[in-house]
Design a protein around this motif. Sequence first.
Motif, PDB file in Angstrom:
ATOM      1  N   PRO A   1       0.548  -1.140   0.382  1.00 47.10           N
ATOM      2  CA  PRO A   1       0.375   0.356  -0.082  1.00 47.10           C
ATOM      3  C   PRO A   1       1.123   1.313   0.310  1.00 47.10           C
ATOM      4  N   LEU A   2       1.954   1.625   1.065  1.00 46.67           N
ATOM      5  CA  LEU A   2       2.752   2.326   0.564  1.00 46.67           C
ATOM      6  C   LEU A   2       3.492   2.647  -1.140  1.00 46.67           C
TER       7      LEU A   2
ATOM      8  N   VAL B   1       2.255   2.001  -3.531  1.00 42.59           N
ATOM      9  CA  VAL B   1       1.260   1.951  -4.860  1.00 42.59           C
ATOM     10  C   VAL B   1       0.518   3.325  -4.354  1.00 42.59           C
ATOM     11  N   THR B   2       0.270   4.519  -3.027  1.00 42.65           N
ATOM     12  CA  THR B   2       0.057   5.087  -2.759  1.00 42.65           C
ATOM     13  C   THR B   2       1.288   6.162  -3.424  1.00 42.65           C
ATOM     14  N   GLY B   3       2.593   5.623  -3.274  1.00 45.22           N
ATOM     15  CA  GLY B   3       3.864   6.517  -3.665  1.00 45.22           C
ATOM     16  C   GLY B   3       4.249   6.699  -5.817  1.00 45.22           C
ATOM     17  N   TRP B   4       3.376   5.255  -5.925  1.00 42.97           N
ATOM     18  CA  TRP B   4       3.233   5.644  -7.249  1.00 42.97           C
ATOM     19  C   TRP B   4       1.936   7.305  -7.490  1.00 42.97           C
TER      20      TRP B   4
ATOM     21  N   LEU C   1       8.932  -0.105  -9.887  1.00 43.84           N
ATOM     22  CA  LEU C   1       9.969  -1.478  -9.681  1.00 43.84           C
ATOM     23  C   LEU C   1       9.543  -2.152  -8.585  1.00 43.84           C
ATOM     24  N   ILE C   2       9.558  -1.673  -7.457  1.00 49.11           N
ATOM     25  CA  ILE C   2       9.032  -2.100  -5.787  1.00 49.11           C
ATOM     26  C   ILE C   2       7.779  -2.637  -6.050  1.00 49.11           C
ATOM     27  N   ILE C   3       7.178  -1.937  -6.591  1.00 51.39           N
ATOM     28  CA  ILE C   3       5.478  -2.774  -7.396  1.00 51.39           C
ATOM     29  C   ILE C   3       5.749  -4.080  -8.021  1.00 51.39           C
TER      30      ILE C   3
END
Length: 149
Positions: free
Chosen positions: A79-80, A82-85, A135-137
């Motif tokens: 969730p962190l 995706v929100t940052g994305w 990339l992190i997601i």
Amino acid sequence: MSTADEMEPISRPFRWNLLFAAWLMASVATLGALFFSEVMQRTPCVLCWYQRIFMFPLVFVLGAGLLPFDPRSVRYALPLAVTGWGFALYHCLLYMGFIPKSLQPCTQGLSCADVKLELFSFVTIPLLSLLAFTLIIALLWAVRKGIKQ
């Protein structure tokens, strides 16, 4: 050649490697953001601050999931990320002019739409952030789903 029924989930060590790669990407992005602001003296705009709010904790959340390996840490990190994305995408669209400047959250101080740094004449700080979050997601999704080989 194997069929879909014979495929097994990816191994635990490989999932650890994926989580480590996500942690490494979050660490590099965090250090890069700190380098831009502290060493290069580039003051972050409002949208950059929001992206930092979601990137910086990923270093700790993902790090805690590495030792000992706990794939459940993905439920807190995803969730962190995706929100940052979402903030990074909005910032990129604002930078590129797809979103009118009248909709930018930066009303005082630095403008979120001003180009402050470009590498190779097209890579901007918001684009770097968007790529890092993407990339992190992708890595977190692979750990979560245990993608089949």
